[in-house]
Design a protein around this motif. Sequence first.
Motif, PDB file in Angstrom:
ATOM      1  N   ARG A  40       0.836  -1.206   0.000  1.00  0.00           N
ATOM      2  CA  ARG A  40       0.000   0.000   0.000  1.00  0.00           C
ATOM      3  C   ARG A  40       0.874   1.261   0.000  1.00  0.00           C
ATOM      4  O   ARG A  40       0.491   2.277  -0.580  1.00  0.00           O
ATOM      5  N   GLY A  41       2.012   1.182   0.637  1.00  0.00           N
ATOM      6  CA  GLY A  41       2.931   2.317   0.597  1.00  0.00           C
ATOM      7  C   GLY A  41       3.404   2.603  -0.810  1.00  0.00           C
ATOM      8  O   GLY A  41       3.542   3.762  -1.211  1.00  0.00           O
ATOM      9  N   ARG A  42       3.660   1.545  -1.596  1.00  0.00           N
ATOM     10  CA  ARG A  42       4.068   1.738  -2.989  1.00  0.00           C
ATOM     11  C   ARG A  42       2.953   2.396  -3.798  1.00  0.00           C
ATOM     12  O   ARG A  42       3.204   3.297  -4.612  1.00  0.00           O
ATOM     13  N   ALA A  43       1.705   1.980  -3.597  1.00  0.00           N
ATOM     14  CA  ALA A  43       0.590   2.577  -4.331  1.00  0.00           C
ATOM     15  C   ALA A  43       0.476   4.065  -4.020  1.00  0.00           C
ATOM     16  O   ALA A  43       0.278   4.885  -4.925  1.00  0.00           O
ATOM     17  N   TRP A  44       0.607   4.431  -2.751  1.00  0.00           N
ATOM     18  CA  TRP A  44       0.510   5.850  -2.382  1.00  0.00           C
ATOM     19  C   TRP A  44       1.672   6.636  -2.979  1.00  0.00           C
ATOM     20  O   TRP A  44       1.502   7.772  -3.421  1.00  0.00           O
ATOM     21  N   GLN A  45       2.858   6.056  -3.012  1.00  0.00           N
ATOM     22  CA  GLN A  45       3.995   6.743  -3.613  1.00  0.00           C
ATOM     23  C   GLN A  45       3.709   7.067  -5.077  1.00  0.00           C
ATOM     24  O   GLN A  45       4.007   8.173  -5.554  1.00  0.00           O
ATOM     25  N   ARG A  56      11.151  14.946  -5.946  1.00  0.00           N
ATOM     26  CA  ARG A  56      11.612  13.629  -5.526  1.00  0.00           C
ATOM     27  C   ARG A  56      10.637  13.097  -4.482  1.00  0.00           C
ATOM     28  O   ARG A  56      10.377  13.754  -3.475  1.00  0.00           O
ATOM     29  N   VAL A  57      10.098  11.909  -4.735  1.00  0.00           N
ATOM     30  CA  VAL A  57       9.144  11.285  -3.818  1.00  0.00           C
ATOM     31  C   VAL A  57       9.752   9.963  -3.345  1.00  0.00           C
ATOM     32  O   VAL A  57       9.513   8.914  -3.957  1.00  0.00           O
ATOM     33  N   PRO A  58      10.551   9.984  -2.292  1.00  0.00           N
ATOM     34  CA  PRO A  58      11.256   8.766  -1.854  1.00  0.00           C
ATOM     35  C   PRO A  58      10.311   7.728  -1.276  1.00  0.00           C
ATOM     36  O   PRO A  58       9.425   8.052  -0.482  1.00  0.00           O
ATOM     37  N   TYR A  59      10.519   6.485  -1.695  1.00  0.00           N
ATOM     38  CA  TYR A  59       9.623   5.431  -1.224  1.00  0.00           C
ATOM     39  C   TYR A  59       9.664   5.286   0.289  1.00  0.00           C
ATOM     40  O   TYR A  59       8.620   5.172   0.940  1.00  0.00           O
ATOM     41  N   TRP A  60      10.864   5.265   0.870  1.00  0.00           N
ATOM     42  CA  TRP A  60      10.958   4.995   2.300  1.00  0.00           C
ATOM     43  C   TRP A  60      10.354   6.127   3.117  1.00  0.00           C
ATOM     44  O   TRP A  60       9.828   5.901   4.206  1.00  0.00           O
ATOM     45  N   GLY A  61      10.412   7.352   2.600  1.00  0.00           N
ATOM     46  CA  GLY A  61       9.749   8.458   3.285  1.00  0.00           C
ATOM     47  C   GLY A  61       8.239   8.314   3.240  1.00  0.00           C
ATOM     48  O   GLY A  61       7.541   8.559   4.224  1.00  0.00           O
ATOM     49  N   VAL A  62       7.719   7.887   2.075  1.00  0.00           N
ATOM     50  CA  VAL A  62       6.278   7.682   1.927  1.00  0.00           C
ATOM     51  C   VAL A  62       5.824   6.506   2.788  1.00  0.00           C
ATOM     52  O   VAL A  62       4.823   6.592   3.512  1.00  0.00           O
ATOM     53  N   PHE A  63       6.560   5.392   2.709  1.00  0.00           N
ATOM     54  CA  PHE A  63       6.176   4.222   3.483  1.00  0.00           C
ATOM     55  C   PHE A  63       6.259   4.502   4.982  1.00  0.00           C
ATOM     56  O   PHE A  63       5.383   4.082   5.753  1.00  0.00           O
TER      57      PHE A  63
END
Length: 331
Positions: A40-45, A56-63
Amino acid sequence: MDDVRGFLDACQAFFDTIASVALWPLLLAVGLHVFKLVLRGRAWQNILKASYPDARVPYWGVFGSYMAGVGVNSLAPARGGDFVKLYLVKRRVDGSSYPTLASTLVVETLFDFVVASVLFMWAIKLGILPGIPDLPALPAFDWTFVVKHPVIAAFIGCVLLGLAIVAAAWASRRVNEFKEKLALGFAILRDRRAFFTGVVTWQAASWLARGAAVYFFLEAFHIPASVNATVTVLVVQGLSTLLPFTPGGAGTQQAVLVFAFSGTAAASTVLGFSVGMQLVTTAANVICGFAAIAIMMRTLRWKQHVFAPEEGLAPATSEPAAPQSSSVLPS
């Protein structure tokens, strides 16, 4: 107080059966639950990347932001963790705004709404949910409060509606800018292929992981696991969040599951399963969520960051690179 007493009885049933819980199905269920959140974190990213293609939209920041919100939602009623998600992710995406970020959370729920509706209709067809005449008899605060106290419930609804009107009036003063920022969060919907590959596929996988987790939770607590039983639990989990008066729908899930599984398993077994699954998933959410807060803020003393400049948080460049997404969105 019947709802509180019923939940305490359910907790007692859980502790009475804890020794018989199967360990490996339980661990597998927890792993699948966490994996669901990763998806779900990947989908939101991907939704955020479509809204801010030049940032820049970092995955780990979003997750991390997503996980932190999930952890807080597990403890706080009324979806309070969503504010945590927005607060943290805003400081990870340069140039982002709260109206845009809030609208991305709406986009993130669209596919969920479709799936939940299909599951709900399936549950209605199977007759596993209580009807309106049965609601007052259920020891669940979220539903029976509305049924037994319609005047108070209507008053609360009017207050919430009034607050929404005031918020809309305030926003209308900045209507053009506000609309532009709000619409920016829905940018991915203008590209159907990007929405399908970047959101639907990841969320569909998260629903499969969620269903598999429920299946193994049933196995761990020795309740006959099947597709129908899994759908029943998923539907009840969704319904318990419609009126989020209690953290995680505590009390409501137990009451409805006992009704839904009547004739399939003993009430004490169902209560032990329901409370056990809720306690375990809540613990996993809280541990991962507050670990994310500690890592992103470098402390659990959140108050000093709420009122501090945005650059006070750990820089986004310190995060490890995320694995490449299959989305067609720009990286």
